[in-house]
Design an enzyme around this catalytic site. Structure first.
Site, PDB file in Angstrom:
ATOM      1  N   HIS A  78       0.736  -1.611  -0.099  1.00  9.65           N
ATOM      2  CA  HIS A  78      -0.050  -0.047   0.101  1.00  9.65           C
ATOM      3  C   HIS A  78       0.735   1.311  -0.395  1.00  9.65           C
ATOM      4  O   HIS A  78       0.241   2.530  -0.014  1.00  9.65           O
ATOM      5  CB  HIS A  78      -0.647   0.119   1.028  1.00  9.65           C
TER       6      HIS A  78
HETATM    7  C1  UD1 Z   1      -1.011   5.668   5.828  1.00  8.60           C
HETATM    8  C2  UD1 Z   1       0.116   6.481   5.926  1.00  8.60           C
HETATM    9  C3  UD1 Z   1       1.328   5.335   5.646  1.00  8.60           C
HETATM   10  C4  UD1 Z   1       0.863   4.458   6.371  1.00  8.60           C
HETATM   11  C5  UD1 Z   1      -0.493   3.598   6.105  1.00  8.60           C
HETATM   12  C6  UD1 Z   1      -0.914   2.266   7.178  1.00  8.60           C
HETATM   13  C7  UD1 Z   1       1.276   8.923   5.229  1.00  8.60           C
HETATM   14  C8  UD1 Z   1       2.036   9.558   4.896  1.00  8.60           C
HETATM   15  N1  UD1 Z   1       1.233   7.329   5.333  1.00  8.60           N
HETATM   16  O1  UD1 Z   1      -1.279   5.866   4.224  1.00  8.60           O
HETATM   17  O2  UD1 Z   1       2.541   5.439   5.973  1.00  8.60           O
HETATM   18  O3  UD1 Z   1       2.016   3.065   6.244  1.00  8.60           O
HETATM   19  O4  UD1 Z   1      -1.102   5.092   6.107  1.00  8.60           O
HETATM   20  O5  UD1 Z   1      -1.916   1.750   6.374  1.00  8.60           O
HETATM   21  O6  UD1 Z   1       0.642   9.072   6.998  1.00  8.60           O
HETATM   22  N2  UD1 Z   1      -8.821   5.526   2.288  1.00  8.60           N
HETATM   23  C9  UD1 Z   1      -9.347   5.026   2.338  1.00  8.60           C
HETATM   24  N3  UD1 Z   1     -10.004   4.954   3.378  1.00  8.60           N
HETATM   25  C10 UD1 Z   1      -9.729   4.920   4.734  1.00  8.60           C
HETATM   26  C11 UD1 Z   1      -8.350   5.963   4.821  1.00  8.60           C
HETATM   27  C12 UD1 Z   1      -7.662   6.036   3.761  1.00  8.60           C
HETATM   28  O7  UD1 Z   1     -10.849   4.813   1.399  1.00  8.60           O
HETATM   29  O8  UD1 Z   1     -10.197   4.775   6.109  1.00  8.60           O
HETATM   30  C13 UD1 Z   1      -8.429   5.857   1.452  1.00  8.60           C
HETATM   31  C14 UD1 Z   1      -8.255   7.034   0.392  1.00  8.60           C
HETATM   32  O9  UD1 Z   1      -8.456   6.710  -0.724  1.00  8.60           O
HETATM   33  C15 UD1 Z   1      -7.018   7.642   0.912  1.00  8.60           C
HETATM   34  C16 UD1 Z   1      -5.863   6.919   0.441  1.00  8.60           C
HETATM   35  O10 UD1 Z   1      -6.485   5.689   0.998  1.00  8.60           O
HETATM   36  O11 UD1 Z   1      -6.783   8.858  -0.626  1.00  8.60           O
HETATM   37  C17 UD1 Z   1      -4.604   7.744   1.234  1.00  8.60           C
HETATM   38  O12 UD1 Z   1      -5.319   7.414   2.579  1.00  8.60           O
HETATM   39  P1  UD1 Z   1      -3.613   7.955   2.900  1.00  8.60           P
HETATM   40  O13 UD1 Z   1      -4.168   7.980   4.927  1.00  8.60           O
HETATM   41  O14 UD1 Z   1      -3.041   9.312   2.791  1.00  8.60           O
HETATM   42  O15 UD1 Z   1      -2.472   7.442   3.651  1.00  8.60           O
HETATM   43  P2  UD1 Z   1      -1.916   5.591   3.208  1.00  8.60           P
HETATM   44  O16 UD1 Z   1      -1.546   5.407   2.278  1.00  8.60           O
HETATM   45  O17 UD1 Z   1      -3.275   5.085   4.128  1.00  8.60           O
HETATM   46  N1  UDP Z   2      -3.392  -4.813   9.107  1.00 10.66           N
HETATM   47  C1  UDP Z   2      -4.430  -5.726   9.255  1.00 10.66           C
HETATM   48  N2  UDP Z   2      -5.192  -6.253   8.659  1.00 10.66           N
HETATM   49  C2  UDP Z   2      -4.713  -6.111   7.424  1.00 10.66           C
HETATM   50  C3  UDP Z   2      -3.441  -5.822   7.005  1.00 10.66           C
HETATM   51  C4  UDP Z   2      -2.725  -5.115   8.188  1.00 10.66           C
HETATM   52  O1  UDP Z   2      -5.248  -5.782  10.559  1.00 10.66           O
HETATM   53  O2  UDP Z   2      -5.711  -6.543   5.942  1.00 10.66           O
HETATM   54  C5  UDP Z   2      -1.905  -5.026  10.284  1.00 10.66           C
HETATM   55  C6  UDP Z   2      -1.281  -5.802  10.880  1.00 10.66           C
HETATM   56  O3  UDP Z   2      -0.996  -6.551  11.174  1.00 10.66           O
HETATM   57  C7  UDP Z   2      -0.019  -5.194  11.087  1.00 10.66           C
HETATM   58  C8  UDP Z   2      -0.545  -3.169  10.525  1.00 10.66           C
HETATM   59  O4  UDP Z   2      -1.583  -3.760  10.100  1.00 10.66           O
HETATM   60  O5  UDP Z   2       0.074  -5.387  12.267  1.00 10.66           O
HETATM   61  C9  UDP Z   2       0.334  -3.062   9.661  1.00 10.66           C
HETATM   62  O6  UDP Z   2       0.015  -1.716   9.286  1.00 10.66           O
HETATM   63  P1  UDP Z   2       0.122  -1.072   7.727  1.00 10.66           P
HETATM   64  O7  UDP Z   2       0.747  -2.199   6.975  1.00 10.66           O
HETATM   65  O8  UDP Z   2      -1.207  -0.488   7.384  1.00 10.66           O
HETATM   66  O9  UDP Z   2       1.099   0.185   7.709  1.00 10.66           O
HETATM   67  P2  UDP Z   2       2.381  -0.053   7.951  1.00 10.66           P
HETATM   68  O10 UDP Z   2       2.967  -0.556   9.328  1.00 10.66           O
HETATM   69  O11 UDP Z   2       3.262   0.178   7.102  1.00 10.66           O
HETATM   70  O12 UDP Z   2       2.672   1.804   8.604  1.00 10.66           O
END
Ligand code: UD1
Ligand code: UDP
Length: 364
Positions: A207
């Site tokens: 992601h």
């Molecule tokens: C964010 C973090 C990333 C982390 C991830 C965890 C930053 C810069 N990035 O990335 O480091 O690994 O969270 O999962 O903070 N969206 C939804 N529903 C939600 C949230 C997001 O549909 O509840 C979709 C939207 O289209 C949004 C996109 O995901 O535009 C990105 O969401 P955003 O919170 O900006 O960044 P993540 O990719 O989730």
């Molecule tokens: N995770 C979850 N469900 C999923 C994918 C990930 O509960 O479908 C959990 C996973 O066990 C881990 C955390 O999400 O603890 C990691 O978060 P994510 O990959 O979104 O963010 P990152 O660690 O890259 O910031």
């Protein structure tokens, strides 16, 4: 003492959960401020329910946007709450925009900041997470480094040794607290129809912005995973983050033989992860968990801020070239799974809460 926990995304809810539990057990005054960066049920509420966390006292509901939009809106909302609540310390965890906003807003109104998971470095400033980490570390008063290596990174950047505490990573606490529940079938039935107990499979999570917002890289990953599926003849299961789902559609990418499923609740994900033949990921938390669960990991990135996983032999970098992904999978699939866990003993949260308890009276 009054602690404000600022969080906003899936990994922060999971990694803060052991700290919340400690604060509750010790009867300490705290509240949760949720920025609303994540808001979909399966990226947010499901974790509060499953980990039995108290609901946030505040939810800023900032939603998604550009980096500046997200961070700016969060800072305005966080500042308002901090001025009203006057906590003694703000805790942030990790490297998201929520961490950057929480740390900056707090320090500007004179509230000390504790950074949980401090000192991680990919040394790649093109990643938004790296910028967030560096800023958060340099404005924090207490830095909870998960490993000795993280501590060294901080010292090399001139951060005072007296601010840095090596505590382990709270993800170990979270895995210890939840793995048995997961094995007992505590998940949300999300795995029905998937061969979790009775067959071999690969697990994928991808992601990160640098991968899924880049057509060439995202396509390389999907092609590589299809090569892996064909070569080993095993299912590839990908609980897909909404960001990645959106990009796949925009780019017109085809998942081929990869089984796309909705993001999973924590217990279901832990179970799927613990029984996987191999994990393919660009997630930070998943690299750590795979290492803790003794499941070999192939990281679909060019670098990692979790080098400990590579050093112990649990993880390998594969980048996004399809052939390289297959080669690295062949290398990792027969790993001995005997490596030590470099992220601590599962008592990180207890240490963090104790350190805050000792530090605050000296400062006040
Ligand atoms: C964010 C973090 C990333 C982390 C991830 C965890 C930053 C810069 N990035 O990335 O480091 O690994 O969270 O999962 O903070 N969206 C939804 N529903 C939600 C949230 C997001 O549909 O509840 C979709 C939207 O289209 C949004 C996109 O995901 O535009 C990105 O969401 P955003 O919170 O900006 O960044 P993540 O990719 O989730
Ligand atoms: N995770 C979850 N469900 C999923 C994918 C990930 O509960 O479908 C959990 C996973 O066990 C881990 C955390 O999400 O603890 C990691 O978060 P994510 O990959 O979104 O963010 P990152 O660690 O890259 O910031």
């Amino acid at each position: 003492m009054k602690v404000a926990i600022v969080l906003g995304t899936r990994p922060e809810v999971i990694k803060m959960s052991p700290i919340v539990r400690q604060l509750e057990e010790k009867g300490l005054d705290f509240f949760i401020l949720h920025t609303g960066q994540h808001y979909s049920y399966n990226l947010d509420q499901v974790f509060f329910e499953q980990l039995r966390l108290p609901q946030p006292k505040y939810n800023l509901k900032v939603g998604s946007g550009t980096h500046a939009e997200e961070t700016g809106k969060m800072m305005i909302g966080i500042e308002r709450v901090l001025l009203e609540e006057k906590p003694d310390i703000v805790l942030v965890e990790g490297d998201t925009n929520t961490v950057l906003a929480g740390g900056l807003a707090a320090v500007k109104v004179g509230v000390p900041v504790g950074h949980v998971e401090a000192g991680l470095r990919s040394f790649d400033r093109s990643m938004p997470e790296e910028v967030n980490r560096v800023v958060a570390d340099h404005i924090s008063h207490l830095l909870f480094a998960p490993t000795e290596k993280a501590r060294e990174n901080l010292l090399k950047e001139g951060i005072g040794d007296e601010k840095v505490y090596v505590t382990g990573n709270t993800i170990v606490d979270a895995v210890h607290e939840n793995l048995e529940l997961a094995k007992e079938g505590g998940g949300n039935n999300a795995l029905e129809g998937l061969c979790v107990a009775d067959c071999e499979y690969f697990l994928v999570t991808v992601h990160r912005q640098e991968n899924v917002d880049d057509l060439r890289r995202f396509k390389g990953i999907l092609d590589g995973l299809n090569l892996v599926q064909k070569y080993f003849g095993l299912p590839v299961v990908y609980p897909i983050h909404p960001r990645s789902r959106r990009r796949m559609k925009e780019y017109g990418l085809d998942a081929g033989e990869i089984a796309l499923i909705e993001p999973l609740d924590y217990l279901s994900f832990l179970l799927l992860e613990s029984r996987a033949k191999l994990v393919f990921t660009d997630s930070g938390g998943v690299q750590e968990e795979a290492c803790i669960l003794k499941v070999p990991c192939v990281t679909l990135r060019d670098n990692t801020e979790r080098p400990e996983t590579i050093e112990v032999g649990a993880n390998i970098l594969a980048g996004t070239d399809p052939k390289n992904i297959l080669e690295k999978a062949k290398l990792m699939i027969n790993s001995g799974r005997m490596w030590p866990n470099p992220f601590g003993d599962g008592r990180a949260a207890e240490r963090i809460v104790d350190i805050i308890g000792e530090w605050l009276p000296k400062k006040l």
